[in-house]
Design a protein around this motif. Structure first.
Motif, PDB file in Angstrom:
ATOM      1  N   LEU A 317       0.790  -1.224   0.000  1.00  0.00           N
ATOM      2  CA  LEU A 317       0.000   0.000   0.000  1.00  0.00           C
ATOM      3  C   LEU A 317       0.825   1.277   0.000  1.00  0.00           C
ATOM      4  CD1 LEU A 317      -2.871  -1.034   2.442  1.00  0.00           C
ATOM      5  CD2 LEU A 317      -2.896  -0.981  -0.051  1.00  0.00           C
ATOM      6  N   ALA A 318       2.105   1.218   0.367  1.00  0.00           N
ATOM      7  CA  ALA A 318       2.906   2.441   0.398  1.00  0.00           C
ATOM      8  C   ALA A 318       4.384   2.087   0.403  1.00  0.00           C
ATOM      9  CB  ALA A 318       2.560   3.283   1.628  1.00  0.00           C
ATOM     10  N   GLY A 319       5.187   3.027  -0.068  1.00  0.00           N
ATOM     11  CA  GLY A 319       6.633   2.852  -0.039  1.00  0.00           C
ATOM     12  C   GLY A 319       7.233   2.647  -1.417  1.00  0.00           C
ATOM     13  N   ASP A 320       8.540   2.891  -1.500  1.00  0.00           N
ATOM     14  CA  ASP A 320       9.292   2.654  -2.726  1.00  0.00           C
ATOM     15  C   ASP A 320       9.859   1.239  -2.650  1.00  0.00           C
ATOM     16  OD1 ASP A 320       8.756   5.289  -3.338  1.00  0.00           O
ATOM     17  OD2 ASP A 320      10.669   6.029  -2.575  1.00  0.00           O
ATOM     18  N   ASP A 321       9.309   0.341  -3.437  1.00  0.00           N
ATOM     19  CA  ASP A 321       9.567  -1.086  -3.269  1.00  0.00           C
ATOM     20  C   ASP A 321      10.335  -1.681  -4.442  1.00  0.00           C
ATOM     21  OD1 ASP A 321       7.855  -1.074  -0.900  1.00  0.00           O
ATOM     22  OD2 ASP A 321       6.215  -0.851  -2.326  1.00  0.00           O
ATOM     23  N   SER A 322      10.947  -2.830  -4.175  1.00  0.00           N
ATOM     24  CA  SER A 322      11.653  -3.595  -5.194  1.00  0.00           C
ATOM     25  C   SER A 322      11.092  -5.008  -5.224  1.00  0.00           C
ATOM     26  CB  SER A 322      13.159  -3.637  -4.887  1.00  0.00           C
ATOM     27  OG  SER A 322      13.829  -4.505  -5.757  1.00  0.00           O
ATOM     28  N   HIS A 323      10.658  -5.456  -6.403  1.00  0.00           N
ATOM     29  CA  HIS A 323      10.123  -6.808  -6.584  1.00  0.00           C
ATOM     30  C   HIS A 323      10.987  -7.535  -7.619  1.00  0.00           C
ATOM     31  CE1 HIS A 323       6.625  -4.377  -5.309  1.00  0.00           C
ATOM     32  NE2 HIS A 323       6.152  -5.477  -4.771  1.00  0.00           N
ATOM     33  N   ARG A 324      11.410  -8.737  -7.284  1.00  0.00           N
ATOM     34  CA  ARG A 324      12.172  -9.537  -8.242  1.00  0.00           C
ATOM     35  C   ARG A 324      11.731 -10.991  -8.126  1.00  0.00           C
ATOM     36  NH1 ARG A 324      18.344  -8.639 -10.066  1.00  0.00           N
ATOM     37  NH2 ARG A 324      18.517 -10.400 -11.490  1.00  0.00           N
ATOM     38  N   ALA A 325      11.407 -11.596  -9.261  1.00  0.00           N
ATOM     39  CA  ALA A 325      10.953 -12.986  -9.278  1.00  0.00           C
ATOM     40  C   ALA A 325      11.309 -13.589 -10.629  1.00  0.00           C
ATOM     41  CB  ALA A 325       9.454 -13.067  -9.013  1.00  0.00           C
ATOM     42  N   THR A 326      11.036 -14.895 -10.787  1.00  0.00           N
ATOM     43  CA  THR A 326      11.408 -15.554 -12.042  1.00  0.00           C
ATOM     44  C   THR A 326      10.183 -15.835 -12.900  1.00  0.00           C
ATOM     45  OG1 THR A 326      11.381 -17.730 -10.943  1.00  0.00           O
ATOM     46  CG2 THR A 326      13.495 -16.548 -11.053  1.00  0.00           C
ATOM     47  N   ILE A 327       9.489 -16.954 -12.655  1.00  0.00           N
ATOM     48  CA  ILE A 327       8.447 -17.429 -13.559  1.00  0.00           C
ATOM     49  C   ILE A 327       7.077 -17.353 -12.901  1.00  0.00           C
ATOM     50  CG2 ILE A 327       7.633 -19.406 -14.903  1.00  0.00           C
ATOM     51  CD1 ILE A 327      10.231 -18.335 -15.969  1.00  0.00           C
ATOM     52  N   HIS A 328       6.081 -16.916 -13.669  1.00  0.00           N
ATOM     53  CA  HIS A 328       4.687 -16.883 -13.217  1.00  0.00           C
ATOM     54  C   HIS A 328       4.594 -16.119 -11.892  1.00  0.00           C
ATOM     55  CE1 HIS A 328       0.547 -18.315 -12.459  1.00  0.00           C
ATOM     56  NE2 HIS A 328       0.527 -18.621 -13.739  1.00  0.00           N
ATOM     57  N   ALA A 329       4.789 -14.797 -11.978  1.00  0.00           N
ATOM     58  CA  ALA A 329       4.856 -13.989 -10.766  1.00  0.00           C
ATOM     59  C   ALA A 329       4.390 -12.569 -11.052  1.00  0.00           C
ATOM     60  CB  ALA A 329       6.290 -13.984 -10.224  1.00  0.00           C
ATOM     61  N   GLN A 330       4.152 -11.830  -9.957  1.00  0.00           N
ATOM     62  CA  GLN A 330       3.797 -10.419 -10.043  1.00  0.00           C
ATOM     63  C   GLN A 330       2.496 -10.205 -10.827  1.00  0.00           C
ATOM     64  OE1 GLN A 330       7.286  -8.195 -11.307  1.00  0.00           O
ATOM     65  NE2 GLN A 330       8.595  -9.193  -9.787  1.00  0.00           N
ATOM     66  N   GLY A 331       1.478 -10.932 -10.393  1.00  0.00           N
ATOM     67  CA  GLY A 331       0.172 -10.853 -11.038  1.00  0.00           C
ATOM     68  C   GLY A 331       0.051 -11.851 -12.159  1.00  0.00           C
ATOM     69  N   ALA A 332      -0.021 -13.151 -11.822  1.00  0.00           N
ATOM     70  CA  ALA A 332      -0.074 -14.208 -12.839  1.00  0.00           C
ATOM     71  C   ALA A 332      -1.080 -15.265 -12.413  1.00  0.00           C
ATOM     72  CB  ALA A 332       1.307 -14.834 -13.038  1.00  0.00           C
ATOM     73  N   GLY A 333      -1.913 -15.705 -13.374  1.00  0.00           N
ATOM     74  CA  GLY A 333      -2.917 -16.713 -13.067  1.00  0.00           C
ATOM     75  C   GLY A 333      -3.007 -17.783 -14.133  1.00  0.00           C
ATOM     76  N   THR A 334      -3.024 -19.051 -13.720  1.00  0.00           N
ATOM     77  CA  THR A 334      -3.271 -20.199 -14.587  1.00  0.00           C
ATOM     78  C   THR A 334      -4.210 -21.144 -13.845  1.00  0.00           C
ATOM     79  OG1 THR A 334      -1.082 -20.040 -15.615  1.00  0.00           O
ATOM     80  CG2 THR A 334      -2.255 -22.137 -15.835  1.00  0.00           C
ATOM     81  N   LEU A 335      -5.361 -21.420 -14.415  1.00  0.00           N
ATOM     82  CA  LEU A 335      -6.414 -22.133 -13.686  1.00  0.00           C
ATOM     83  C   LEU A 335      -6.638 -21.462 -12.333  1.00  0.00           C
ATOM     84  CD1 LEU A 335      -5.739 -25.935 -14.359  1.00  0.00           C
ATOM     85  CD2 LEU A 335      -7.201 -24.363 -15.611  1.00  0.00           C
ATOM     86  N   GLY A 360      -2.591 -17.379 -18.093  1.00  0.00           N
ATOM     87  CA  GLY A 360      -2.482 -18.650 -18.780  1.00  0.00           C
ATOM     88  C   GLY A 360      -3.849 -19.288 -18.953  1.00  0.00           C
ATOM     89  N   PRO A 361      -3.922 -20.550 -19.337  1.00  0.00           N
ATOM     90  CA  PRO A 361      -5.213 -21.206 -19.564  1.00  0.00           C
ATOM     91  C   PRO A 361      -6.168 -21.038 -18.388  1.00  0.00           C
ATOM     92  CG  PRO A 361      -3.454 -22.601 -20.370  1.00  0.00           C
ATOM     93  CD  PRO A 361      -2.797 -21.449 -19.673  1.00  0.00           C
ATOM     94  N   ARG A 362      -7.358 -20.595 -18.710  1.00  0.00           N
ATOM     95  CA  ARG A 362      -8.409 -20.329 -17.723  1.00  0.00           C
ATOM     96  C   ARG A 362      -7.852 -19.544 -16.527  1.00  0.00           C
ATOM     97  NH1 ARG A 362     -12.039 -25.351 -16.269  1.00  0.00           N
ATOM     98  NH2 ARG A 362     -12.538 -25.256 -18.496  1.00  0.00           N
ATOM     99  N   GLY A 363      -7.003 -18.590 -16.836  1.00  0.00           N
ATOM    100  CA  GLY A 363      -6.382 -17.790 -15.796  1.00  0.00           C
ATOM    101  C   GLY A 363      -6.584 -16.307 -16.014  1.00  0.00           C
ATOM    102  N   TRP A 364      -6.501 -15.585 -14.912  1.00  0.00           N
ATOM    103  CA  TRP A 364      -6.561 -14.126 -14.949  1.00  0.00           C
ATOM    104  C   TRP A 364      -5.416 -13.607 -14.088  1.00  0.00           C
ATOM    105  CZ3 TRP A 364     -10.466 -10.789 -17.084  1.00  0.00           C
ATOM    106  CH2 TRP A 364     -10.255  -9.438 -16.831  1.00  0.00           C
ATOM    107  N   GLY A 365      -4.495 -12.860 -14.708  1.00  0.00           N
ATOM    108  CA  GLY A 365      -3.389 -12.260 -13.978  1.00  0.00           C
ATOM    109  C   GLY A 365      -3.406 -10.760 -14.135  1.00  0.00           C
TER     110      GLY A 365
END
Length: 801
Positions: A317-335, A360-365
């Motif tokens: 909700l607040a702040g200067d942030d850092s996000h790091r990830a690899t696969i299927h991340a940061q707002g990702a949906g499959t089934l 992805g299939p039947r997903g909402w990200g």
């Protein structure tokens, strides 16, 4: 839906009118760009919305804008919540719901789905840490049920279709519950205790609840891998959250829900190579809500708002942030669904692939970001071989993807609110793009944004798919090194790029209203002085395939544009079933940015001059002009004030205002400036300003005085100033006193002499100018050669005055 109805949904009437005008000479209407593109009728799990936009390109901007507005009203501004007990009750109900689904499927099918989904997006040639077969189990202490064996696409399709689906929870209500949950405990004392998986103070806890929970104190706590608490509420401090925390794998046998609410502090979330963390769910519900602080999130795959066979949420909700990830991340949906919400701050995000709004299939990200200057990076790990081996697949930033040819994809969206100056980089596939029966959406509300990609991007659908990018305002840069891109489509697809107000730059190898192989594509720019560059096909073009054509449309609404490609400024063009038009209208100033004029007559001179010397452009033009006119009208009073208070001014905008006032009161100004020179005590900036203004105001009456200032011993800067003033007056009578300065050693003086003689354009200067035209210094010789051209244009005997 009738084309006219779309006008009411989003598109400004200028766009729809231009579309009709451009297509009319071809015997077409905007609706005739639409036709049935659902050719692979046996594809599994197609989404109804995807099918709609696949066949109607004009629906794309309306769908994207509607999503932007609907999310603004709920997720980014959650209402009041109910508190800790209500949150705990919600989690208990979710746990029972997923437990019932798992029991209905049976343990073997649950294990099969979890294993396959856990490695579905892993690459066999480049397996990133944490994405190995069975890692979702082994990282949580459970043995992998069976070894990897390749699954045939048709068998995979049959397996995925066995998932019954679970309704998405109300994200806004969940966030509201989380924000209110710490309130009950704020005044509670800490209790000395040694709790499993927790280091630091605690306020309360329960290991017996169906959803085990702990409330951490306001100090710096550590929540470690294997922490048994499904609900963590932390009251403050710079905390550490270890591997797997904030993630749930229902098949691992530790429940089907997890949630972390962190009230404050600069926290570190470090999951290492352990997947499914930080709001990641594989068969279950996972949520992280961080209410404040500059936080760092690092994880491998299926994290940071990732939902597979369930729902995963990460909210900051607040702040200067850092996000790091690899696969299927940061707002990702499959089934399932995955959501990342960041309400404010200047944030940095990086993902390898399949993230930042991926479906992805039947997903909402979905990734939603509030105000702030943000950086989105995607790619860098998975080479796009063999086509672009030195670039990497991103599949991110509003990207939907199916598994061709058997399984349809889902919907991925990235929504960036506010006026932040954002940077988007996705290598191959991204930025409002999709592949195989899917939909990708990227909407940026405002700011000076930069979009960069290698290929397949920026409002483009690929292989029976749809993509849309809306940038609603700002002076933006769009670059895609290869096409199709920027409102393009390939192979029975649709693509749309809409850019609102702003002076923008668009560069790509192929795109900007390019429809390949039976597709429909629209590129629409509302206004601004833009540059459009396409190296190959594009700007309202289409290709034939399978015996029929598609349709590409390029629309530029206004202002002075530059083109490299098929288009041209203030023209219309077309070929077969595609067209382009650039309208010559001038964009009006947005009323939001028009400064009120105020009451200049009521202001003292210092306040009046402060506004009169502002940059008078756009919405500030009328205000500046009114204040400047008031200064001119005050006559002698204004002249006396300016020469007393601003004679040493260095500011270019002040000079422009002062010159206008002095010219508007010529007689008074001339006498005052000559009086200043008569004193003989001026130096530096005061001298140069007086001479410059005298040259502009006094004209020939001031010439003898200014000529009298010249001497062969004067400083270089003063010589340049005096010569420049004489050039402004432009009298042939000055030539004899100027010519000696052509032989000075200082090239600044020689250059100014050449410029001055060019302005006067007298034949008396020809010989001297021809000598200077061979000078060793580029600035001198170029000025002299230009002066000779002016002399020739003047007729070698006609002076400018």
């Amino acid at each position: 839906m009738p084309f006219a109805a779309l006008v009411l949904m989003f598109l400004p009437p200028e766009v729809t009118n231009a579309a009709e005008e451009a297509l009319l000479p071809l015997g077409m209407t905007p609706e005739s760009m639409n036709f049935e593109r659902h050719w692979s009728t046996t594809v599994a799990m197609p989404d109804s919305l995807v099918l709609s936009v696949l066949s109607d390109v004009w629906l794309l901007p309306a769908v994207a804008f509607d999503l932007l507005e609907s999310r603004r009203a709920c997720t980014l501004a959650p209402g009041p919540g109910g508190g800790f007990d209500e949150l705990l009750e919600f989690l208990r109900a979710e746990n029972l719901r997923f437990e019932a689904v798992a029991e209905g499927l049976g343990a073997e099918l649950v294990d099969s789905l979890s294993l396959v989904l856990g490695s579905l997006w892993a690459e066999t040639d480049t397996v990133l840490p944490g994405m190995e077969w069975g890692a979702v189990f082994s990282c949580r202490g459970r043995a992998v049920p069976w070894e990897y064996s390749e699954i045939h696409p048709e068998s995979l399709s049959a397996l995925l279709q066995k998932w019954p689906g679970t309704p998405s929870p109300n994200f806004s209500e969940i966030i509201a519950l989380a924000v209110s949950a710490p309130d009950r405990w704020l005044d509670s004392p800490t209790i000395p205790a040694t709790l499993p998986g927790v280091e630091g103070d605690a306020v309360a806890w329960s290991l017996e609840d169906p959803v085990p929970w702990v409330v951490g104190g306001s100090g710096p706590n550590r929540y470690l891998q294997g922490c048994p608490f499904a609900l963590i509420v932390d009251l403050g401090g710079d905390d550490f959250y270890g591997p797997g925390v904030g993630g749930v794998v229902g098949a691992a046998g530790r429940g089907f829900v997890t949630m972390v609410v962190d009230r404050a502090g600069n926290d570190t979330w470090e999951s290492g190579n352990c997947p499914v963390a930080q709001g990641g769910a594989v068969l279950g519900f996972a949520c992280v809500v961080d209410m404040g602080g500059d936080d760092t999130y690092r994880s491998s795959g299926m994290s940071q708002g990732s939902g597979m066979l369930g729902h995963g949420i990460l909210v900051d909700l607040a702040g200067d942030d850092s996000h790091r990830a690899t696969i299927h991340a940061q707002g990702a949906g499959t089934l399932g669904s995955g959501l990342l919400v960041d309400a404010s701050g200047d944030d940095m995000r990086r993902v390898a692939s399949y993230g930042q709004g991926f479906g992805g299939p039947r997903g909402w990200g979905e990734l939603m970001d509030g105000d702030g200057h943000d950086v989105y990076m995607a790619g860098f790990c998975l080479p796009h071989e063999p086509l672009l081996p030195r670039d990497n697949r991103a599949m991110s930033q509003g990207f939907g993807m199916g598994l061709r040819p058997f399984i349809a994809g889902g919907i991925g969206a990235l929504l960036d609110y506010g006026e932040g100056n954002d940077t988007y980089r996705a290598e191959v596939f991204g930025q409002g793009c999709s592949y195989w029966y899917a939909l990708g959406i990227l909407v940026d509300e405002g700011g000076q944004d930069v979009y960069s990609s290698a290929q397949y991007s920026q409002g483009t659908g690929i292989h029976l798919s749809a993509g849309v990018l809306l940038d609603l305002s700002g002076d933006d840069q769009f670059v895609s090194r290869n096409g199709p891109a920027q409102g393009s489509a390939h192979d029975l697809s649709t693509g749309f790029l809409f850019d609102g107000e702003g002076s923008d730059v668009f560069v790509t190898d192929g795109g900007q209203g390019l429809a390949l192989t039976n597709s429909a594509a629209v590129f629409a720019d509302m206004g601004g002085n833009d540059m459009f560059a396409v190296r190959n096909l594009g700007q309202g073009q289409a290709t034939w395939a399978r015996g029929s054509s598609g349709s590409g449309l390029f629309l530029s609404m206004a202002d002075n544009d530059r083109y490299l490609g098929a288009g041209g400024d203030s023209t219309a063009w077309g070929e077969e079933y595609s067209a382009g038009v650039d309208l010559p209208a001038v964009s009006p100033v947005d009323p939001e940015f028009i400064e009120p004029v105020g009451d200049p007559a009521s202001l003292a001179l210092d306040s009046l001059f402060s506004v009169a010397s502002e940059w008078g452009v756009g919405g500030n033009a009328e205000r500046v002009t009114a204040h400047l006119n008031e200064m001119v009208a005050r006559g002698d009073e204004s002249v006396a004030y300016l020469l007393a208070e601003h004679l040493d001014s260095w500011d270019g905008l002040e000079h422009r205002a002062i010159t206008a006032v002095l010219k508007g009161n010529r007689n008074t100004s001339l006498a005052a400036l000559l009086s200043l020179l008569d004193g003989g005590e001026l130096s530096g900036r005061r001298f140069s300003n007086t001479v410059s203004w005298l040259g502009e105001v006094g004209m020939d009456e001031a010439r003898p005085v200014i000529e009298g200032l010249l001497s062969d011993t004067m400083p270089t800067g003063m010589a340049v100033t005096v010569i420049r003033a004489l050039g402004g007056i432009g009298a042939e009578a000055s030539v004899p006193v100027i010519l000696p300065f052509a032989s000075w050693d200082n090239d600044l003086v020689r250059r100014e002499t050449a410029v001055c003689l060019g302005k006067i354009a007298s034949p008396l200067a020809r010989e001297t100018l021809e000598t200077l035209a061979s000078d060793a210094k580029l600035d001198v010789l170029s000025a002299a050669r230009r002066a000779l051209e002016l002399l020739d244009e003047a007729g070698d005997g006609l002076t400018t005055r």
